[in-house]
Enzyme design. Structure first.
Site, PDB file in Angstrom:
ATOM      1  CG  ASP A 209      -1.416   1.277   1.494  1.00 41.92           C
ATOM      2  OD1 ASP A 209      -1.665   2.442   0.594  1.00 41.92           O
ATOM      3  OD2 ASP A 209      -2.541   1.890   2.888  1.00 41.92           O
ATOM      4  CD  GLN A 212      -0.180   8.446   3.940  1.00 37.21           C
ATOM      5  OE1 GLN A 212       0.327   9.591   4.011  1.00 37.21           O
ATOM      6  NE2 GLN A 212      -1.793   8.023   3.612  1.00 37.21           N
ATOM      7  CE  LYS A 235      -4.563   9.560   0.759  1.00 41.27           C
ATOM      8  NZ  LYS A 235      -5.851   9.154   1.867  1.00 41.27           N
ATOM      9  CB  CYS A 376      -9.618   4.555   7.105  1.00 38.46           C
ATOM     10  SG  CYS A 376     -10.964   6.147   6.841  1.00 38.46           S
TER      11      CYS A 376
END
Length: 458
Positions: A209, A212, A235, A376
């Site tokens: 993932d 970020q 993002k 989340c």
């Protein structure tokens, strides 16, 4: 309008970033109203949720809009231009993340969509289990829960956590190890190359993932051995509704289409359908051409920065943020203390004040945007005993040392004097009461609704 990494807007951390100027961010000098009347420059410390658009991205979108048309099947000039732009965007994204020859780039709505697509593509075999950590964002946790994945609790140290993952992978075969690249709560980075080696040693693939990670660090999936990478345009300064899944083709070619519809097929009869290969196999319907083009433009712009420019830009900001929060008695949420490298994302609690109140106060009385809630990542916040949520401050290319100083000054004022305004629960959420701030003229009052914070409970 402020130029990114321009030492006249905020000193370069080492004095070496002056050459790294990039186009401005849209809204970099946006003024917002305070609750008592004056307007101030908005201090955006909420990049980890959604980053503003780069001006070069907005310009690219403006350039394609006059020619916006259908893709892949249109004979008209505009359709041919959009098709070329859409497919070129794949190549740009692939180059940006160091994809292998033969890897596939699939445009999705966001990281969540990309990881759900990957979850549906894992071959159904006795060894199709997924191993993941309990510190993940819901996007990289819920899809694996639904597949009866095997969760590994993070340990007291990063080394112990990696060792625990190895024990789990060695205990029973798995198809996939799914990890975050950088925590959206603590900002801590995981050792991806080491984890990729670990997964491959036990016959598993690794999915990252990168929501970020990608805006803050250079990623080379071939060099690191990453099999799948997911991230979102919003993002990385391209908030136009596109995300991406990049990775090995075989699972994605064999999987059932993510959506059943036009564009994903070779042929259709009333008796049978023959599906095409990825990426089209998983991009049924009219694709988000504008979003894909915007995402590619952002990737090009960020890639043009010197290799360590973003890290050096954030280093001084993160240091000032850490020191300032400590000075006002805020308690940061960290998994592994000073053991790991971090991106400039810091989540904290301020003793004596709820996270909701801190965030609303910062916005209403100081024009500072932060995030509050559970981000989340409910299991991770539970680990921290932050059952009522926390506050997150996060920075990006347009952030300034002055933004950090405003935040720390505002928190110090809150601890010393409390809020100057009153705050009440409205529609279930804390909000200033009354709130005389005017909405933008283009937003109809009836459209505004009440305050919303879906990741507090969602």
């Amino acid at each position: 309008m402020t130029t990114l990494l321009d030492p006249t807007s905020h000193p370069a951390p080492t004095g070496a970033d002056a050459e790294a100027a990039l186009a401005a961010l849209v809204g970099a000098d946006q003024l917002v109203p305070l609750i008592d009347g004056p307007r101030v420059r908005y201090a955006n410390l909420d990049y980890a949720a959604s980053a503003p658009s780069l001006q070069v991205v907005a310009d690219q979108v403006s350039a394609i809009l006059p020619l916006y048309s259908s893709v892949h099947r249109g004979a008209g000039y505009a359709s041919q231009v959009c098709t070329a732009a859409y497919e070129a965007a794949r190549s740009t994204v692939a180059d940006f993340v160091g994809a292998r020859e033969g890897d596939v780039v699939i445009f999705t709505r966001n990281t969540t969509d990309a990881l759900n697509l990957l979850a549906s593509a894992i071959p159904e075999t006795p060894t199709s289990a997924v191993v993941y950590l309990d510190i993940e964002h819901h996007a990289n946790l819920l899809p694996w829960q639904a597949r009866d994945g095997r969760v590994v609790p993070a340990r007291e140290t990063l080394a112990q956590t990696v060792a625990a993952l190895e024990v789990e992978l060695a205990r029973s075969p798995a198809a996939l190890l799914a990890v975050t690249g950088a925590s959206n709560v603590t900002g801590e980075l995981l050792p991806l190359a080491e984890l990729a080696d670990l997964a491959h040693r036990y016959g598993a693939r690794i999915a990252v993932d990168g929501a970020q990670l990608v805006p803050h660090r250079r990623v080379d999936i071939e060099a690191a051995g990453i099999d799948y990478l997911a991230f979102s345009g919003h993002k990385i300064y391209a908030p136009f509704g596109a995300g991406v899944l990049v990775g090995r083709r075989d699972w994605l070619d064999a999987a059932a289409p993510h959506l059943a519809g036009g564009g994903a097929v070779r042929s259709v009869s009333l008796e049978a359908t023959v599906w095409t290969d990825a990426p089209a196999r998983h991009e049924a319907g009219t694709p988000n051409v504008v979003g894909a083009v915007a995402l590619a433009a952002a990737c090009r712009a960020v890639r043009e920065l010197p290799a360590d420019a973003v890290e050096r830009h954030e280093e001084a900001l993160l240091r000032r943020l850490d020191e300032g929060l400590a000075a006002v008695g805020a308690v940061p949420l960290r998994l592994w203390a000073a053991e790991t490298e971090r991106i400039a994302v810091v989540t904290f609690v301020l003793p004596g004040f709820t996270a909701e109140l801190v965030a609303q106060y910062l916005s209403a009385e100081h024009g500072i945007g932060v995030r509050d809630g559970k981000f989340c990542a409910h299991p991770l916040l539970t680990r921290f005993n932050a059952t009522d949520g926390a506050v997150r401050a996060s920075v990006g290319l347009g952030s300034r040392l002055a933004d950090i100083d405003r935040l720390i000054s505002a928190l110090a004022q809150l601890r010393a004097d409390g809020p100057a305004w009153t705050y009440e629960r409205i529609n279930g959420y804390l909000a200033p009461s009354p709130d005389p701030r005017e909405l933008p003229s283009w937003l109809e009052p009836d459209d505004a609704g009440g305050p919303a914070s879906p990741c507090v409970t969602g």
